[in-house]
Design an enzyme around this catalytic site. Structure first.
Site, PDB file in Angstrom:
ATOM      1  N   ASP A 178       0.877  -1.171   0.000  1.00  0.00           N
ATOM      2  CA  ASP A 178       0.000   0.000   0.000  1.00  0.00           C
ATOM      3  C   ASP A 178       0.914   1.220   0.000  1.00  0.00           C
ATOM      4  OD1 ASP A 178      -1.773   2.065   0.402  1.00  0.00           O
ATOM      5  OD2 ASP A 178      -2.405   1.438   2.411  1.00  0.00           O
TER       6      ASP A 178
ATOM      7  N   LYS B  78       2.705  11.667  -3.338  1.00  0.00           N
ATOM      8  CA  LYS B  78       1.831  10.786  -4.123  1.00  0.00           C
ATOM      9  C   LYS B  78       0.864  11.612  -4.967  1.00  0.00           C
ATOM     10  CE  LYS B  78      -1.573   7.050  -3.605  1.00  0.00           C
ATOM     11  NZ  LYS B  78      -2.163   6.057  -2.670  1.00  0.00           N
TER      12      LYS B  78
ATOM     13  N   GLU C 178      -7.477   0.505  -4.834  1.00  0.00           N
ATOM     14  CA  GLU C 178      -7.532   0.433  -3.377  1.00  0.00           C
ATOM     15  C   GLU C 178      -8.874  -0.095  -2.848  1.00  0.00           C
ATOM     16  OE1 GLU C 178      -6.288   4.328  -2.221  1.00  0.00           O
ATOM     17  OE2 GLU C 178      -4.179   3.938  -2.692  1.00  0.00           O
TER      18      GLU C 178
ATOM     19  N   ASP D 271     -13.239   4.640   0.709  1.00  0.00           N
ATOM     20  CA  ASP D 271     -11.822   4.677   1.082  1.00  0.00           C
ATOM     21  C   ASP D 271     -11.345   6.125   1.143  1.00  0.00           C
ATOM     22  OD1 ASP D 271      -9.115   4.349   1.446  1.00  0.00           O
ATOM     23  OD2 ASP D 271      -8.726   3.590  -0.566  1.00  0.00           O
TER      24      ASP D 271
END
Length: 564
Positions: A6, A68, A145, A168
């Site tokens: 992850d 990210k 995800e 999420d």
């Protein structure tokens, strides 16, 4: 060994699927969560993880986080003596995770399944693959995800026809996916999300409230002061997940400020962000053509989903309480481990098949003639619509606009707007045409093929001559070419990274330096502790160092608990 990773905005985790099921590996500090933060020390050594996070306060100019969010762009970050692209920063985090996995197992990591936000674009997915290459591993698969979260919850073992909504909310991105189980297949029906919405944005709201109430301009604070403030506010945000009120005690310049906020006020200030949460939820439900009553379960994952306001908005929209029994910080990583087990063909998982969807509509720019015969340019012609199950292949036929047109320029876009100017250009194919083709005759058949790893292939066929032309997506603006990846990989090999066995010492020193920055009234005390520990490190006696480090950490814990 194939691992599941992850690669998160705020934290990253790594694990594998073994005889006991999905298992996460701790880092050198014994923690499963490794902060996705990079820092460079005075000797140009790379520091990754908790120590780098502490250096965000004491050395903000040589530290970076939340990169990210920049994946898929050409943004450069200056650290020390060189610039780093987002792929390289992510690669450094991946290298640290891989070292932890290899230390835990004694095996070499060669392949990985990496989770990505469902709403990551083609460019962002390619950048994630490039980060894997730069870290020296083969990225066997990218898994969305929310799909990973479904695997973590074991939803693949539910009854046929069961439908699930995965919500999420991580540190920097938000995804929602709707999945259905049918005959051993976990099929994604719809995905939506926001790549620039996460826990950091809810922290920004808290910072804005603090600054407004105390008449402070955040951008005028010294970097160390602002880093200290955000750490205290992050603690308050977590406190609000289980308490009606939270307080912050912080020293900024000459001012000692004590400030408090209650959960109701915080929720009200977050109303704009809550509305941004609702929009992807509604969109995914529309795309899946479902009513709330048709969902069997709603699952919350991601660290930011712990906030009570998140559970409330989901409960109100769907009329039930969501599932939250798997650790929200670990659910995605656990699911990535299961996906790694699938790729490794673990016998216990061979009956599970995953499907995913294309998160964006993919199409081509076209021109149209209006009722007066005038040509208008810039229209978007979809070929693969968003939320098509992948792998998928679709084609459309296009005609030249003029008689004897010498060529057709096929510009490939992704997005949801009818005009290409508001969508994202992926690349183009220049197709030469045979002379003599009249306008409006079928000239070119364009086929898009989108695979389970988010890779798009575009192939143009000239119908008169059967000539074929293919789009090379590696030439997209902002993405590294294979030659550039090889060059940067060679450069990264020579970057000095602190060895894993020294991480505990680096982390405790970084924490002490951060506390020296924050606690003005205890600087002499902390400085003395730092000097003593550095002397102990010079002795190179591991037993003495280990004992002193334990005492040092205990003293820092006590000081921090006394001073908030």
């Amino acid at each position: 060994m194939i691992v599941g990773i992850d690669l998160g905005t705020t934290h990253s985790l790594i694990g594998r699927f073994d005889a006991e099921g999905p298992r996460l590996f701790p880092n050198a500090l014994g923690e499963f969560l490794t902060p996705s933060v990079i820092s460079v020390d005075d000797e140009d050594h790379i520091i990754v993880g908790q120590a780098a996070r502490d250096r965000m306060v004491s050395h903000p100019a040589s530290s970076v986080a939340s990169f990210k969010r920049w994946m898929g762009s050409a943004r450069d970050t200056r650290l020390g003596t060189r610039n780093f692209r987002p792929e390289e920063l992510s690669a450094l985090v991946l290298r640290s995770l891989i070292a932890d996995a290899e230390a835990a197992t004694g095996e070499k990591v060669t392949e990985a399944v990496i989770s990505v936000p469902a709403y990551f674009s083609d460019a962002q997915r390619k950048a994630t693959r490039a980060a894997g290459e730069l870290a020296g591993i083969k990225v066997e698969r990218l898994i969305n995800e929310p799909t990973a979260a479904a695997l973590a919850y074991g939803l693949q073992a539910q009854r046929d026809g069961a439908r699930f909504l995965i919500f999420d909310l991580g540190g920097g991105t938000f995804d929602v996916s709707i999945l259905e189980l049918f005959d051993g297949v976990v099929e994604v029906h719809a995905s939506a999300g926001d790549n620039f919405l996460g826990g950091e944005d809810f922290l920004d709201v808290l910072e804005e409230a603090f600054c407004a109430d105390n008449q402070i301009q955040a951008n005028k604070l010294a970097p160390g002061e602002r880093g200290q403030l955000r750490r205290r506010l992050e603690r308050a945000k977590r406190e609000l997940t289980h308490a009606a009120q939270a307080s912050v005690d912080v020293s900024l310049g000459e001012r000692q400020i004590v400030w408090s906020i209650d959960e109701e006020t915080y929720t009200r200030r977050c109303d704009g962000l809550v509305q941004r949460l609702r929009a992807p939820l509604e969109r995914a439900m529309r795309d899946a053509q479902l009513q709330p009553s048709q969902l069997d379960e709603i699952v919350l994952v991601g660290g930011a989903s712990r906030m009570p306001l998140v559970a409330r908005v989901v409960s109100r929209m769907f009329g039930r309480l969501p599932l939250r029994h798997v650790n929200p910080d670990q659910a995605i990583a656990m699911g990535a481990c299961v996906a790694a087990g699938l790729k490794a063909r673990d016998a216990r998982l061979e009956e599970v098949i995953l499907t995913d969807v294309c998160p964006y509509t993919l199409g081509v720019e076209i021109s149209r003639r209006d009722e007066r015969g005038q040509i208008q340019n810039g229209f978007f012609s979809p070929i693969i619509h968003r939320n098509c199950t992948v792998p998928v292949s679709r084609e459309e036929v296009y005609s030249p606009m003029h008689d004897d047109q010498p060529q057709v320029r096929l510009r490939i876009y992704q997005g949801e707007n009818p005009m290409v100017e508001r969508n994202i250009l992926l690349g183009e194919i220049l197709v030469p045409l045979e002379r003599g083709i009249p306008k409006d005759e079928n000239g070119v058949r364009l086929r898009f093929t989108y695979d389970i790893n988010g890779v798009l292939q575009a192939e143009a066929l000239v119908l008169r001559t059967n000539q074929r032309f293919e789009l090379i997506l590696e030439q997209n603006p902002g993405l590294l070419s294979q030659e550039e990846i090889r060059r940067r990989l060679a450069e990264l090999e020579h970057i000095k990274i602190h060895p894993r066995e020294k991480q505990e010492n680096i982390a405790v020193l970084a924490r002490a330096e951060r506390m020296y920055e924050e606690h003005l009234h205890h600087r002499d005390l902390v400085q003395g502790w730092i000097a003593q520990f550095r002397m102990t490190l010079d002795s190179q006696d591991e037993l003495v160092i280990r004992e002193h480090r334990k005492q040092f950490m205990g003293a820092l814990d006590q000081l921090e608990s006394q001073n908030g």
